[in-house]
Design an enzyme around this catalytic site. Sequence first.
Site, PDB file in Angstrom:
ATOM      1  N   GLN A   1     -22.276  28.970 -29.575  1.00  0.00           N
ATOM      2  CA  GLN A   1     -22.402  29.052 -28.121  1.00  0.00           C
ATOM      3  C   GLN A   1     -22.310  27.682 -27.456  1.00  0.00           C
ATOM      4  OE1 GLN A   1     -26.037  31.159 -27.237  1.00  0.00           O
ATOM      5  NE2 GLN A   1     -25.238  33.131 -27.929  1.00  0.00           N
TER       6      GLN A   1
ATOM      7  N   PHE B   1       0.820  -1.210   0.000  1.00  0.00           N
ATOM      8  CA  PHE B   1       0.000   0.000   0.000  1.00  0.00           C
ATOM      9  C   PHE B   1       0.855   1.263   0.000  1.00  0.00           C
ATOM     10  CE2 PHE B   1      -3.997  -2.116   1.983  1.00  0.00           C
ATOM     11  CZ  PHE B   1      -4.376  -2.559   0.723  1.00  0.00           C
TER      12      PHE B   1
ATOM     13  N   GLU C   1      -4.909   0.875  -9.147  1.00  0.00           N
ATOM     14  CA  GLU C   1      -4.463   1.588  -7.935  1.00  0.00           C
ATOM     15  C   GLU C   1      -5.652   2.061  -7.090  1.00  0.00           C
ATOM     16  OE1 GLU C   1      -1.841   0.625  -8.488  1.00  0.00           O
ATOM     17  OE2 GLU C   1      -0.774   1.420 -10.208  1.00  0.00           O
ATOM     18  N   GLY C   2      -6.714   1.269  -7.087  1.00  0.00           N
ATOM     19  CA  GLY C   2      -7.893   1.580  -6.291  1.00  0.00           C
ATOM     20  C   GLY C   2      -9.025   2.090  -7.151  1.00  0.00           C
TER      21      GLY C   2
END
Length: 404
Positions: free
Chosen positions: A299, A256, A383-384
């Site tokens: 726009q 971790f 990584e999570g």
Amino acid sequence: MPKHPTDLMNVESRFSDEEIALRDQVAEFVDRRIRPHIGTWYDQAILPTELLPEMAELGLFGMHLQGYGCAGRSAVEYGIAMQELEAGDSGLRTVVSVQGSLAMSAIYKHGSEEQKKHWLSQMAAGKVIGCFGLTEPTAGSDPSTMKTQANWVNGRWVIHGQKRWIGLASIAQVAIIWAVVPVKDLIAAGVDTGDKTDGVMVRGFIVPTNTNGFKAEAITGKLSMRASLQCDIELKAVTVEADALLPNNPGLKGPFMCLNEARYGIAWGAMGAARDSIEAALDYSAERLQFNKPLSAYQLTQKKLVDMTLELNKGQLLALELGRAKDAGKMELHQISVGKLANCRAAIEICREARTIFGGNGITVDYSPLRHASNLESVRTYEGTDEVHTLILGQKLTGEAAFR
């Protein structure tokens, strides 16, 4: 004037001269070596391994580590480099993350002095490529359920198991393999286990990939991260010497600590993909004529460009704030989850929205937004996942762990 037209908040003014010089150096590499070819590499699912020595020459491998041939750059400098690399492609940024934030960081944070001296300078120079074997076919978000096991047999460690989604594994010369180890085996090997006398502990091992029983194969059929390399690893009675064990930070704390380094880099990198997508849309909308005027004069197009750029600038400022706190030693761990979750979430929406400005042309490899958006599906997962980081932050807010 800022280098990028999307820098409405003049984020660049917050960078030092040294940080800007690094940014320009990495951006020049991306412009020269990645942008002209990335569409082909992505389409043909090729990781351009010829770029790895050049990345090493730029000092990108382990660039935030001190000593052992590493560049010793700051956290902010590392983040800036990751933003520029991911503006080229997430897959190429991942190379640096796997090599430096994961494999090299594991040895740097958990290794012995002998292990550091032996491996880190070679890896910083790109002479040795590493990989980081944590995730398994049935153990992704919950690595505590990993089944890979190491046993102490006749004075050596013998490892059995499988790993999946391991970056660079099929071209790596060394793998950091995480495994559960019976405490009785650790004691038999003379390893300090504290007050634990039973059960298992998670430990890391440095495994040369030419060891008998180690097999890595690239995962094919990917719809994301195609100019990258993720692999399956099989370990059948892989036998290594006693000194292959990483001696420090046992338990899941070990991997971790490395994942947090990678997560921090992602908070910056995702903004590189987002910035590149907006700037590609700006250029295209200025040139593409519809109903006798450029798309940028409408726009609805301007609203898209403004909304995307506001989110980009917020994400860049968040990443910079994280980096300054990290360099000052004041960053809290949950803040990494803020950066990873918020910036991946913002980046993927930006890239998807940018694609709409290109119409049908936007689904080809000639333009970057959809490639970035597809890559970010992986980035937001590894990584999570979004869910994991949400629960980390939920626990911070409520004091309640809701993972199970």
